[in-house]
Scaffold this motif. Structure first.
Motif, mmCIF file in Angstrom:
data_model
loop_
_atom_site.group_PDB
_atom_site.id
_atom_site.type_symbol
_atom_site.label_atom_id
_atom_site.label_comp_id
_atom_site.label_asym_id
_atom_site.label_seq_id
_atom_site.Cartn_x
_atom_site.Cartn_y
_atom_site.Cartn_z
ATOM 1 N N SER A 9 0.829 -1.208 0.000
ATOM 2 C CA SER A 9 0.000 0.000 0.000
ATOM 3 C C SER A 9 0.858 1.250 0.000
ATOM 4 O O SER A 9 0.583 2.216 -0.724
ATOM 5 N N GLN A 10 1.910 1.217 0.817
ATOM 6 C CA GLN A 10 2.827 2.354 0.837
ATOM 7 C C GLN A 10 3.467 2.569 -0.527
ATOM 8 O O GLN A 10 3.585 3.700 -1.012
ATOM 9 N N LYS A 11 3.886 1.464 -1.165
ATOM 10 C CA LYS A 11 4.542 1.564 -2.469
ATOM 11 C C LYS A 11 3.619 2.209 -3.491
ATOM 12 O O LYS A 11 4.014 3.149 -4.204
ATOM 13 N N TRP A 12 2.374 1.719 -3.558
ATOM 14 C CA TRP A 12 1.454 2.264 -4.546
ATOM 15 C C TRP A 12 1.042 3.694 -4.215
ATOM 16 O O TRP A 12 0.781 4.498 -5.115
ATOM 17 N N LEU A 13 1.003 4.020 -2.919
ATOM 18 C CA LEU A 13 0.701 5.399 -2.528
ATOM 19 C C LEU A 13 1.802 6.344 -3.001
ATOM 20 O O LEU A 13 1.530 7.411 -3.571
ATOM 21 N N LEU A 14 3.057 5.936 -2.785
ATOM 22 C CA LEU A 14 4.178 6.773 -3.216
ATOM 23 C C LEU A 14 4.226 6.894 -4.739
ATOM 24 O O LEU A 14 4.502 7.974 -5.276
ATOM 25 N N ILE A 15 3.961 5.772 -5.443
ATOM 26 C CA ILE A 15 3.929 5.825 -6.904
ATOM 27 C C ILE A 15 2.827 6.772 -7.385
ATOM 28 O O ILE A 15 3.027 7.562 -8.313
#
Length: 276
Positions: A9-15
């Protein structure tokens, strides 16, 4: 499992944040420039590019850039070699002086040149005027302003590469009988080529797009001393939006061509040197 999902979730939020940021800052403004340039169709775009004022602005921009790049490339290489290969009193001061264009406003840089080379009140202006040489509000002033604002790029890109390389390859080449030119061409240049290319690309991009310093020293006379960035600003202020966005699209096209050229060079050298 929960921690893994949280990490995704963090990864996709940052992307998502990065994509939105790029869209707002880069993609959408570039799209607006493209749409507005062709608002009156392809004919309107080419009509704007055929105007005398645009062609004069393009000519001045290309001439200033063509003069600036070799001068600052030569200076950058010499300064980088002196700084990377020698330890001497004032070395840190020299590096700071090279970085001056990074730390002051381009408008201030242009004002400095006016105070130095102005015909009436400049320190050196009356001397050049007596010899029939006009600097401020003419091509020489535009070139000087462009050289000033782009001065650090090549040196700053090449210095760390030379420091990482060290003097050993040069010493080995001289031991084997190579002269200074052979040492530079066969030993130094292949190792610094990427730093040099990036420095030249940055110099070219800044020279093409410089506005503040050039606006001060050129007088921004449309059709005479206006460069392409100044032409964009003046056309937009005069409600000639198609002309303004057409010129802006040309400037953006130069940037794209530089990126394509860099990619081609990288591909060529990677194929030529697969070990790298």
């Amino acid at each position: 499992m929960q921690s893994a999902n949280f990490g995704k979730s963090q990864k996709w939020l940052l992307i998502s944040i990065a994509l939105v940021y790029l869209a707002l800052v880069l993609v959408i403004p570039a799209l607006v420039v493209f749409v507005e340039a062709f608002r009156d169709g392809i004919g309107g775009f080419f009509t704007a590019l055929q105007s005398r004022n645009f062609q004069k602005a393009m000519e001045l921009t290309l001439i200033a850039t063509a003069i600036t790049i070799p001068i600052n490339t030569l200076f950058g290489l010499c300064a980088a070699w002196v700084i990377a290969r020698n330890r001497f009193p004032g070395r840190a001061l020299l590096i700071s002086i090279i970085d001056v264009p990074f730390s002051i406003s381009p408008v201030v840089a242009g004002l400095m040149l006016v105070l130095l080379y102005g015909e009436r009140m400049g320190w050196l202006g009356p001397l050049f005027a007596s010899m029939g040489i006009k600097i401020i509000f003419a091509l020489p002033g535009i070139v000087l302003a462009t050289i000033f604002v782009t001065l650090p790029f090549v040196a700053r890109e090449v210095i760390p590469v030379l420091e990482d390389l060290g003097p050993e390859p040069e010493e080995a080449a001289r031991t084997l009988g190579a002269n200074d030119w052979q040492t530079f061409y066969r030993v130094i240049l292949p190792n610094i080529r990427w730093g040099l290319i990036y420095g030249i690309l940055l110099t070219n991009a800044r020279a093409l797009g410089e506005f503040g310093a050039v606006a001060v020293v050129s007088g921004s006379i449309l059709g005479r001393t206006s460069t392409l960035p100044i032409f964009v600003e003046q056309s937009y202020q005069n409600y000639q939006s198609v002309a303004a966005f057409s010129a802006a699209l040309v400037l953006a096209g130069f940037g794209v061509l530089m990126l394509i050229g860099k990619a081609i060079l990288e591909s060529y050298y990677l194929k030529k040197s697969p070990s790298h």
